[in-house]
Write an enzyme that holds these catalytic residues in place. Structure first.
Site, PDB file in Angstrom:
ATOM      1  N   HIS A  33      -0.549  -1.505  -6.378  1.00  0.00           N
ATOM      2  CA  HIS A  33      -0.905  -1.877  -5.007  1.00  0.00           C
ATOM      3  C   HIS A  33      -0.160  -0.955  -4.043  1.00  0.00           C
ATOM      4  CE1 HIS A  33      -1.344  -4.087  -1.295  1.00  0.00           C
ATOM      5  NE2 HIS A  33      -2.337  -4.749  -1.846  1.00  0.00           N
ATOM      6  N   GLU A  54      -8.972   0.166  -2.208  1.00  0.00           N
ATOM      7  CA  GLU A  54      -8.382  -0.413  -0.997  1.00  0.00           C
ATOM      8  C   GLU A  54      -7.856   0.712  -0.098  1.00  0.00           C
ATOM      9  OE1 GLU A  54      -6.940  -4.705  -1.630  1.00  0.00           O
ATOM     10  OE2 GLU A  54      -5.365  -3.397  -2.363  1.00  0.00           O
TER      11      GLU A  54
HETATM   12  P1  PGA Z   1      -5.942  -7.914   3.101  1.00  0.00           P
HETATM   13  O1  PGA Z   1      -5.145  -7.418   1.814  1.00  0.00           O
HETATM   14  O2  PGA Z   1      -7.187  -8.581   2.613  1.00  0.00           O
HETATM   15  O3  PGA Z   1      -5.006  -8.862   3.781  1.00  0.00           O
HETATM   16  O4  PGA Z   1      -6.243  -6.701   3.925  1.00  0.00           O
HETATM   17  C1  PGA Z   1      -5.802  -6.900   0.699  1.00  0.00           C
HETATM   18  C2  PGA Z   1      -4.787  -6.465  -0.316  1.00  0.00           C
HETATM   19  O5  PGA Z   1      -3.726  -5.971   0.059  1.00  0.00           O
HETATM   20  O6  PGA Z   1      -5.013  -6.600  -1.531  1.00  0.00           O
END
Ligand code: PGA
Length: 232
Positions: free
Chosen positions: A85, A157
């Site tokens: 992450h 992401e």
């Molecule tokens: P968010 O986070 O939906 O709050 O933007 C997603 C993540 O970090 O996995």
């Protein structure tokens, strides 16, 4: 669809118990993967939920103070683990090598990694999205068998989208997910970053998305229910 819920460092003991109680009222056919803090892994989870974790240690059981191994996670019935992450890459200085090692630990213990990849705003503006993702994906998946590649889940992401309320256009998301699927043809790809029960109306038309990784929204049961209904 796969809906992975990333609680991050949230919910104390009582809050988590209440969350699980409320969560039990959710009715859905989507594959729900709940990734709470490590401290809650031993709590009861509703029947329709698969247990995940947000991280794994680099090593087998042994003298590694403060770490939690893949073997330990497996013994708590963890089936999926988020790896790489962007918050960990940044705050814990997790390297590409660390992420590769964690992927190995997970597969050796029959836990499926949810590998997070994504570019910064600066990298996007410099036209380097594909270059960044290719490096992250190629190094993390080195030495995986084709069977492991098919089990693996990628969560795309964009770093500038996480927790900011900003999301790429559908056109941009499609282009990037196509690129990921070109690198890993049979791997499932989730989108994550500021997904809400409102903007899902726009994103859900992207048919090549296999699911979503939800951060902030994962903590809000009522909004989560709305999102799940909209995905039906
Ligand atoms: P968010 O986070 O939906 O709050 O933007 C997603 C993540 O970090 O996995």
């Amino acid at each position: 669809m796969i809906i992975a819920l990333n609680h991050k460092s949230n919910l104390n003991k009582e809050e988590y118990e209440k969350y699980i109680e409320d969560f039990s009222t959710i009715k859905t056919n989507h594959k729900m993967i709940l990734c709470p803090s490590f401290v809650h892994l031993n709590n009861k989870t509703p029947n329709h939920v698969i247990l995940g974790s947000q991280n794994v240690g680099l090593f087998d059981n042994g003298a590694h103070t403060g770490e939690i191994s893949a073997q330990q996670l497996k013994s708590y019935h963890v089936e999926y683990t988020i790896v790489g992450h962007s918050e960990r890459r940044k705050e814990e200085k997790e390297s590409l090598k660390d992420i590769h090692q964690k992927m190995q630990q997970l597969f050796q213990n029959n836990i499926i990694p949810i590998l997070c990849v994504g570019e910064t705003k600066k990298e996007r503006e410099a036209g380097k999205v594909e270059e960044v993702l290719e490096k992250e994906i190629i190094t993390a998946t080195e030495n995986l068998t084709s069977e492991e590649r098919e089990k693996l889940i990628i969560a795309y992401e964009p770093i500038w989208s996480i927790g900011t309320g900003l999301i790429p256009s559908n056109k941009e998301i499609i282009k990037t997910i196509r690129f990921i699927k070109h690198l890993l043809p049979n791997t499932k790809v989730l989108y994550g970053g500021s997904v809400t029960e409102e903007n899902i109306d726009i994103i859900k038309s992207i048919s090549i998305i296999d699911g979503y990784l939800l951060g902030g929204l994962s903590l809000k049961i009522e909004q989560l229910k709305i999102l799940l209904e909209k995905l039906n």
